[in-house]
Design a protein around this motif. Structure first.
Motif, PDB file in Angstrom:
ATOM      1  N   CYS A 233       0.847  -1.208   0.000  1.00  0.00           N
ATOM      2  CA  CYS A 233       0.000   0.000   0.000  1.00  0.00           C
ATOM      3  C   CYS A 233       0.878   1.252   0.000  1.00  0.00           C
ATOM      4  O   CYS A 233       0.516   2.284  -0.556  1.00  0.00           O
ATOM      5  N   LYS A 234       2.052   1.142   0.656  1.00  0.00           N
ATOM      6  CA  LYS A 234       2.969   2.297   0.681  1.00  0.00           C
ATOM      7  C   LYS A 234       3.644   2.486  -0.677  1.00  0.00           C
ATOM      8  O   LYS A 234       3.987   3.594  -1.072  1.00  0.00           O
ATOM      9  N   TRP A 235       3.865   1.405  -1.392  1.00  0.00           N
ATOM     10  CA  TRP A 235       4.574   1.487  -2.668  1.00  0.00           C
ATOM     11  C   TRP A 235       3.818   2.329  -3.697  1.00  0.00           C
ATOM     12  O   TRP A 235       4.411   3.108  -4.431  1.00  0.00           O
ATOM     13  N   VAL A 236       2.500   2.143  -3.761  1.00  0.00           N
ATOM     14  CA  VAL A 236       1.732   2.814  -4.825  1.00  0.00           C
ATOM     15  C   VAL A 236       1.763   4.341  -4.674  1.00  0.00           C
ATOM     16  O   VAL A 236       1.542   5.069  -5.643  1.00  0.00           O
ATOM     17  N   GLU A 237       2.087   4.802  -3.450  1.00  0.00           N
ATOM     18  CA  GLU A 237       2.167   6.250  -3.226  1.00  0.00           C
ATOM     19  C   GLU A 237       3.387   6.875  -3.887  1.00  0.00           C
ATOM     20  O   GLU A 237       3.533   8.104  -3.903  1.00  0.00           O
ATOM     21  N   TRP A 238       4.301   6.031  -4.397  1.00  0.00           N
ATOM     22  CA  TRP A 238       5.519   6.546  -5.043  1.00  0.00           C
ATOM     23  C   TRP A 238       5.659   5.993  -6.454  1.00  0.00           C
ATOM     24  O   TRP A 238       6.770   5.890  -6.989  1.00  0.00           O
TER      25      TRP A 238
END
Ligand SMILES: N[C@@H](CCC(=O)N[C@@H](CS)C(=O)NCC(=O)O)C(=O)O
Length: 318
Positions: A233-238
């Motif tokens: 979920c954190k990856w898609v923010e970058w």
């Protein structure tokens, strides 16, 4: 002799930017952050400068480059700025020595700022073991995973600390309403993500051979696992391909350039088609220029850097 020494020791306040500076000198900005001039070279009528400063985000000393075009002389005109983000293995030198961008920055009257690609000298175990992670591979994100979270904050460094520093330190020649961003490879990812995460911060964006969908390529998976941990979920923010699907900012056209003979493109590290498809699905205008026979190098970048400056100038000087 004495005249030469006096000239080398010459200093002034940065609020009065003078493009005739030479030598190494300490400059205090209005916020009293010390900028040290590392080098200054005249090129195409302007000055290519490199400064160093203590970064509060990265907690180390960082170099960055600033090109002041001839139009900056006198300090009475406010000029547009382009940030340029470099790729894996680079520091602030690669772009300023290899791309030939100064010819076009001088022609259009654009200031160009180039940060380094990661914190330097912070000595985290494992930070120099590979060329695509750690030193010179900061991926322009804010790490949340240990041991990287304290220093690896290139996202906030570029988009807050350095951005604000440039506005303040060069306030007499910078037009804060006309700032664009471009980058190469990892820096292309940085340029796209910086724009999409911060609507309106950059008015124009372009990228050479960007890592367009890092959550779906080996470079990105390695970097994001290390810097962000296993929570995807954190990856898609970058990830530009994911971010563009929910972009809700001012109208934007993405200019993507790609060498068709680029081995990293062929190995599916870059995935520009995924970004184009995502843009089309949400109606964000995108231009993808596929350049027959060109590779990933600065020979390719220098061949098309003029087109990118023309693209940015059209938007920033409209
Ligand atoms: N592993 C190779 C490839 C890395 C590479 O191609 N880096 C690109 C950015 S992803 C670059 O700009 N290299 C520096 C240069 O060409 O000056 C190396 O160490 O140079």
């Amino acid at each position: 002799m004495l005249t030469a020494i006096a000239s080398r020791l010459k200093f002034t306040y940065i609020k009065q930017v003078s493009i005739s500076w030479s030598g190494s000198l300490k400059v205090k900005t209005s916020k009293m952050e010390a900028l040290e001039l590392v080098s200054s070279n005249k090129i195409f009528g302007g000055f290519q400068k490199v400064y160093s400063h203590e970064s509060s985000e990265l907690k180390c000393k960082m170099n960055f480059s600033v090109y002041l075009p001839p139009q900056a002389e006198g300090g009475d005109v406010k000029l547009p700025v382009i940030f340029y983000l470099s790729g894996l293995t680079c520091n602030e030198q690669n772009f300023i020595t290899k791309s030939g961008f100064q010819r076009y920055a001088a022609e259009h009257g654009i200031i160009v700022v180039g940060p380094d690609t990661s914190p330097r000298g912070v000595k985290i175990p494992g930070d120099d073991e590979s060329w695509d992670f750690g030193v010179a591979a900061g991926f322009y994100l804010d790490a949340t995973n240990e041991p990287w979270a304290k220093n690896y904050r290139m996202g906030s460094y570029v988009n807050k600390e350095l951005y604000d520093l440039i506005l303040q330190a060069f306030g007499n020649v910078v037009d804060g309403e006309r700032i664009g961003i471009m980058g190469h490879s990892m820096g292309g990812h940085g340029a796209l993500v910086s724009t999409l995460r911060n609507p309106g911060l950059y008015k124009s964006v372009s990228a050479f051979a960007p890592i367009c969908n890092p959550t779906a390529c080996p470079w990105g998976v390695k970097a994001f696992s290390g810097y962000l941990g296993e929570d995807k979920c954190k990856w898609v923010e970058w990830d530009a391909t994911e971010l563009v699907k929910k972009y809700d900012g001012p109208p934007l056209t993405l200019l993507i350039d790609q060498g068709a003979g680029d081995s990293f493109y062929i190995q599916k590290q870059l995935l520009p088609e995924n970004l184009v498809e995502a843009c089309r699905s949400v109606g964000v205008p995108v231009i993808l220029n596929l350049r027959e026979g060109y590779d990933h190098s600065y020979y390719y970048i220098s061949s098309y850097i003029g087109e990118h400056f023309a693209f940015h100038a059209k938007i920033l000087k409209a």
